[in-house]
Motif scaffolding. Structure first.
Motif, PDB file in Angstrom:
ATOM      1  N   VAL A  80     -20.346 -32.043  47.402  1.00  8.56           N
ATOM      2  CA  VAL A  80     -21.359 -31.789  46.698  1.00  8.56           C
ATOM      3  C   VAL A  80     -21.099 -31.502  45.179  1.00  8.56           C
ATOM      4  O   VAL A  80     -20.439 -30.344  45.194  1.00  8.56           O
ATOM      5  N   SER A  81     -21.509 -31.889  44.135  1.00 13.66           N
ATOM      6  CA  SER A  81     -21.303 -31.633  42.790  1.00 13.66           C
ATOM      7  C   SER A  81     -22.373 -30.871  42.044  1.00 13.66           C
ATOM      8  O   SER A  81     -22.089 -29.889  41.455  1.00 13.66           O
ATOM      9  N   GLU A  82     -23.599 -30.745  42.381  1.00 15.67           N
ATOM     10  CA  GLU A  82     -24.623 -30.102  42.143  1.00 15.67           C
ATOM     11  C   GLU A  82     -25.968 -30.099  42.820  1.00 15.67           C
ATOM     12  O   GLU A  82     -26.091 -31.319  43.756  1.00 15.67           O
ATOM     13  N   ILE A  83     -26.740 -28.972  42.893  1.00 16.06           N
ATOM     14  CA  ILE A  83     -28.047 -29.068  43.649  1.00 16.06           C
ATOM     15  C   ILE A  83     -29.113 -28.627  42.620  1.00 16.06           C
ATOM     16  O   ILE A  83     -29.016 -27.491  41.941  1.00 16.06           O
ATOM     17  N   THR A  84     -29.924 -29.446  42.390  1.00 16.71           N
ATOM     18  CA  THR A  84     -31.205 -29.128  41.568  1.00 16.71           C
ATOM     19  C   THR A  84     -32.516 -28.769  42.452  1.00 16.71           C
ATOM     20  O   THR A  84     -32.672 -29.531  43.509  1.00 16.71           O
ATOM     21  N   THR A  85     -33.092 -27.536  42.073  1.00 16.14           N
ATOM     22  CA  THR A  85     -34.109 -27.129  42.895  1.00 16.14           C
ATOM     23  C   THR A  85     -34.682 -26.083  42.203  1.00 16.14           C
ATOM     24  O   THR A  85     -34.337 -25.705  40.952  1.00 16.14           O
ATOM     25  N   VAL A  86     -36.007 -25.468  42.746  1.00 13.91           N
ATOM     26  CA  VAL A  86     -36.649 -24.373  42.131  1.00 13.91           C
ATOM     27  C   VAL A  86     -35.993 -23.014  41.980  1.00 13.91           C
ATOM     28  O   VAL A  86     -35.764 -22.725  43.397  1.00 13.91           O
ATOM     29  N   LEU A  87     -35.608 -22.520  41.075  1.00 16.37           N
ATOM     30  CA  LEU A  87     -34.881 -21.254  41.163  1.00 16.37           C
ATOM     31  C   LEU A  87     -35.856 -20.052  40.496  1.00 16.37           C
ATOM     32  O   LEU A  87     -35.638 -19.681  39.530  1.00 16.37           O
ATOM     33  N   LEU A  88     -36.411 -19.461  41.677  1.00 17.44           N
ATOM     34  CA  LEU A  88     -37.402 -18.455  41.194  1.00 17.44           C
ATOM     35  C   LEU A  88     -36.912 -17.338  40.642  1.00 17.44           C
ATOM     36  O   LEU A  88     -37.622 -16.516  39.977  1.00 17.44           O
ATOM     37  N   LEU A  89     -35.668 -16.907  41.034  1.00 16.23           N
ATOM     38  CA  LEU A  89     -35.244 -15.698  40.517  1.00 16.23           C
ATOM     39  C   LEU A  89     -35.026 -15.506  39.213  1.00 16.23           C
ATOM     40  O   LEU A  89     -34.730 -14.389  38.450  1.00 16.23           O
ATOM     41  N   LYS A  90     -34.932 -16.680  38.602  1.00 21.23           N
ATOM     42  CA  LYS A  90     -34.896 -16.761  37.220  1.00 21.23           C
ATOM     43  C   LYS A  90     -36.081 -16.420  36.314  1.00 21.23           C
ATOM     44  O   LYS A  90     -36.436 -16.205  34.993  1.00 21.23           O
ATOM     45  N   TYR A  91     -37.202 -16.366  37.259  1.00 16.73           N
ATOM     46  CA  TYR A  91     -38.618 -16.021  36.647  1.00 16.73           C
ATOM     47  C   TYR A  91     -39.459 -14.964  37.098  1.00 16.73           C
ATOM     48  O   TYR A  91     -40.809 -14.881  37.282  1.00 16.73           O
ATOM     49  N   VAL A  92     -38.568 -14.019  37.351  1.00 15.95           N
ATOM     50  CA  VAL A  92     -39.289 -12.885  38.098  1.00 15.95           C
ATOM     51  C   VAL A  92     -40.233 -12.237  37.042  1.00 15.95           C
ATOM     52  O   VAL A  92     -41.130 -11.655  37.666  1.00 15.95           O
ATOM     53  N   ASP A  93     -39.664 -11.827  36.107  1.00 19.64           N
ATOM     54  CA  ASP A  93     -40.766 -11.320  34.800  1.00 19.64           C
ATOM     55  C   ASP A  93     -41.789 -12.018  34.577  1.00 19.64           C
ATOM     56  O   ASP A  93     -42.982 -11.541  34.678  1.00 19.64           O
ATOM     57  N   GLU A  94     -41.778 -13.406  34.542  1.00 25.22           N
ATOM     58  CA  GLU A  94     -42.950 -14.246  34.380  1.00 25.22           C
ATOM     59  C   GLU A  94     -44.020 -14.010  35.724  1.00 25.22           C
ATOM     60  O   GLU A  94     -45.367 -14.162  35.688  1.00 25.22           O
ATOM     61  N   LEU A  95     -43.274 -14.049  37.094  1.00 30.25           N
ATOM     62  CA  LEU A  95     -44.026 -14.016  38.173  1.00 30.25           C
ATOM     63  C   LEU A  95     -44.738 -12.397  38.357  1.00 30.25           C
ATOM     64  O   LEU A  95     -45.750 -12.400  38.764  1.00 30.25           O
ATOM     65  N   LEU A  96     -43.985 -11.597  37.813  1.00 31.40           N
ATOM     66  CA  LEU A  96     -44.714 -10.299  37.833  1.00 31.40           C
ATOM     67  C   LEU A  96     -45.892 -10.005  37.047  1.00 31.40           C
ATOM     68  O   LEU A  96     -46.962  -9.346  37.303  1.00 31.40           O
ATOM     69  N   GLU A  97     -45.782 -10.836  35.861  1.00 31.90           N
ATOM     70  CA  GLU A  97     -47.191 -10.770  34.981  1.00 31.90           C
ATOM     71  C   GLU A  97     -48.182 -11.494  35.766  1.00 31.90           C
ATOM     72  O   GLU A  97     -49.334 -11.050  35.183  1.00 31.90           O
ATOM     73  N   LYS A  98     -47.961 -12.445  36.657  1.00 31.17           N
ATOM     74  CA  LYS A  98     -48.919 -13.318  37.221  1.00 31.17           C
ATOM     75  C   LYS A  98     -49.777 -12.441  38.391  1.00 31.17           C
ATOM     76  O   LYS A  98     -50.758 -13.101  39.042  1.00 31.17           O
ATOM     77  N   ILE A  99     -48.819 -11.489  39.051  1.00 34.00           N
ATOM     78  CA  ILE A  99     -49.456 -10.738  40.263  1.00 34.00           C
ATOM     79  C   ILE A  99     -50.155  -9.601  39.898  1.00 34.00           C
ATOM     80  O   ILE A  99     -49.597  -8.603  39.159  1.00 34.00           O
ATOM     81  N   ASP A 100     -51.268  -9.576  40.445  1.00 30.71           N
ATOM     82  CA  ASP A 100     -52.281  -8.191  40.084  1.00 30.71           C
ATOM     83  C   ASP A 100     -52.025  -7.422  41.340  1.00 30.71           C
ATOM     84  O   ASP A 100     -52.956  -7.162  42.161  1.00 30.71           O
ATOM     85  N   ASP A 101     -50.911  -6.846  41.153  1.00 31.17           N
ATOM     86  CA  ASP A 101     -50.433  -5.856  42.276  1.00 31.17           C
ATOM     87  C   ASP A 101     -49.690  -4.814  41.767  1.00 31.17           C
ATOM     88  O   ASP A 101     -48.596  -5.030  41.625  1.00 31.17           O
ATOM     89  N   LYS A 102     -50.062  -3.684  41.251  1.00 30.29           N
ATOM     90  CA  LYS A 102     -49.425  -2.401  40.628  1.00 30.29           C
ATOM     91  C   LYS A 102     -48.174  -2.164  41.429  1.00 30.29           C
ATOM     92  O   LYS A 102     -47.463  -1.335  41.070  1.00 30.29           O
ATOM     93  N   ARG A 103     -48.553  -2.320  42.861  1.00 31.78           N
ATOM     94  CA  ARG A 103     -47.138  -1.811  43.480  1.00 31.78           C
ATOM     95  C   ARG A 103     -46.052  -2.534  43.587  1.00 31.78           C
ATOM     96  O   ARG A 103     -45.017  -2.285  43.995  1.00 31.78           O
ATOM     97  N   LYS A 104     -46.101  -3.826  43.021  1.00 30.37           N
ATOM     98  CA  LYS A 104     -45.046  -4.623  42.792  1.00 30.37           C
ATOM     99  C   LYS A 104     -44.195  -4.220  41.481  1.00 30.37           C
ATOM    100  O   LYS A 104     -44.448  -3.763  40.641  1.00 30.37           O
ATOM    101  N   ASN A 105     -42.458  -4.406  41.823  1.00 26.88           N
ATOM    102  CA  ASN A 105     -41.886  -4.264  40.442  1.00 26.88           C
ATOM    103  C   ASN A 105     -40.678  -5.377  40.784  1.00 26.88           C
ATOM    104  O   ASN A 105     -40.899  -6.196  41.946  1.00 26.88           O
TER     105      ASN A 105
END
Length: 292
Positions: A80-105
Motif C-alpha cells: 500500500v502506498s496511500e489510503i484516502t478516507t475521512v479523517l474526522l480527528l482533523k475536524y474535532v473543533d468543527e464537530l464540537l461547534e456542531k454538537i449541542d451538548d455542553k458536556r462534550k469537550n
C-alpha cells in the motif's frame, strides 16, 4: 481503464459477509475502492504480481469491516502506498461547534471518534490522506462526494448522544461513505459504498453512465435511484452484493427492466473501456449496453 468488481464466489467462504472490492487499473497506477475480506486482498496481491505493480492506492469508503478487512493484509505485505478516507480527528473543533451538548469537550469527542471509527484508527501511520483535501487520486479517479458539510453534520449527529445514531435511514458510518468518480473511456462510473440516497443525490447523477447501487443493492435506495433516473433508460447499475447467506441487500430488489449486474448472481464483474460489454467472469454476460 479497467474495472473489476470482486465477488464472494472467489472467496473460500462464500457464506461470509465478504463486502466490497473494486479494482481500478488504468495501466499506470492501481487503485482499490474498498477491500472487504482477506481473500480479496490475496487476489489483489496476485493481480499486482501478474501486472507488475509494486504498490496500490486505496480509497476506503467508510469504516465498516466488510469494506476494510482486506486492507491490513495488503499493508502487512508492503503493498500500500496511500489510503484516502475521512479523517474526522482533523475536524474535532468543527464537530464540537456542531454538537449541542455542553458536556462534550475536545478529548471526549476524540475518544468517541476513535471508538466509532476504530478500523480507520488502525490505519494510523500508513500514509493516510484526508478525503476532504486529497480529492484527486489519479488522473482518472477522484473523490466526488458527498461533501464535507454533509459528512460533518452526520458525524456530529452520531457523536451527539442526544441525537441518535442514524441519518437518512442509514447508520452514520454508512450514510457518510465517500464516493469515487471513475473515468472509463468516455463515460463515468459513480462508486457509492453504503451511502444514503440523500448523500448520493448530492452528486449530479447526469454525469454518470454507470452507478454502483449503494449498500449492496439495498431496495429502498435502489428504487429511489431508478425513479430519479427514469429518463435515462440506458443507465448501467452495478451491485456488489457479497453478503453471503444473510439476506443480501439486493435480495428484495426487483431489477426487471433495468440494466443491472450483481456479483451475487454473476460472479466477478469486468468493465473494459475497449469493450462494448459489461462482462461477468462466471454466470453470464450483459451484452451490447456499453458503447465505449
Amino acid at each position: 481503464m479497467k474495472v473489476k468488481v470482486l465477488s464472494s464466489q472467489q472467496c473460500e467462504d462464500e457464506n461470509a459477509n465478504n463486502g466490497d472490492c473494486f479494482i481500478l487499473d488504468d495501466g499506470r497506477e492501481l487503485v482499490l475502492y474498498d477491500c472487504g475480506c482477506e481473500d480479496y486482498a490475496n487476489y489483489v496481491i496476485n493481480y499486482m504480481k501478474e501486472k507488475g505493480y509494486e504498490k496500490v492506492k486505496i480509497v476506503l469508503s467508510h469504516n465498516d469491516d466488510d469494506h476494510f478487512k482486506g486492507i491490513p493484509v495488503l499493508i502487512e505485505n508492503g503493498k500500500v502506498s496511500e489510503i484516502t478516507t475521512v479523517l474526522l480527528l482533523k475536524y474535532v473543533d468543527e464537530l464540537l461547534e456542531k454538537i449541542d451538548d455542553k458536556r462534550k469537550n475536545r478529548e471526549s469527542i476524540k475518544r468517541q471518534i476513535t471508538d466509532m471509527y476504530d478500523n480507520i484508527k488502525q490505519l494510523s501511520g500508513n500514509n493516510l490522506q484526508d478525503a476532504f483535501v486529497h480529492t484527486r487520486i489519479t488522473d482518472e479517479i477522484e473523490i466526488s462526494g458527498p461533501g464535507k458539510d454533509y459528512i460533518l453534520d452526520a458525524a456530529a449527529k452520531g457523536l451527539d448522544t442526544t441525537e441518535g445514531d442514524t441519518i437518512d435511514g442509514e447508520t452514520i458510518t454508512n450514510a457518510t461513505s465517500i464516493h469515487a468518480k471513475v473515468k472509463l473511456g468516455n463515460k463515468y462510473i459513480l462508486l457509492t459504498g453504503d451511502s444514503s440516497f440523500e448523500s448520493i443525490m448530492k452528486e449530479n447523477l447526469d454525469d454518470f453512465e454507470i452507478i454502483q447501487l449503494a449498500h449492496h443493492g439495498k431496495k429502498e435506495i435502489a428504487e429511489k435511484i431508478f425513479e430519479e433516473l427514469e429518463d435515462k433508460p440506458d443507465e448501467i447499475y452495478v451491485i456488489s452484493d457479497n453478503t453471503g447467506t444473510s439476506n443480501g441487500g439486493s435480495d428484495k430488489l426487483d431489477t426487471k427492466g433495468y440494466k443491472v449486474m450483481n456479483t451475487k448472481d454473476n460472479g466477478m464483474l469486468s468493465l473494459d473501456e475497449n469493450s462494448r460489454n459489461l462482462n461477468s467472469s462466471s454466470k453470464g454476460t450483459l451484452n451490447d449496453i456499453l458503447d465505449l
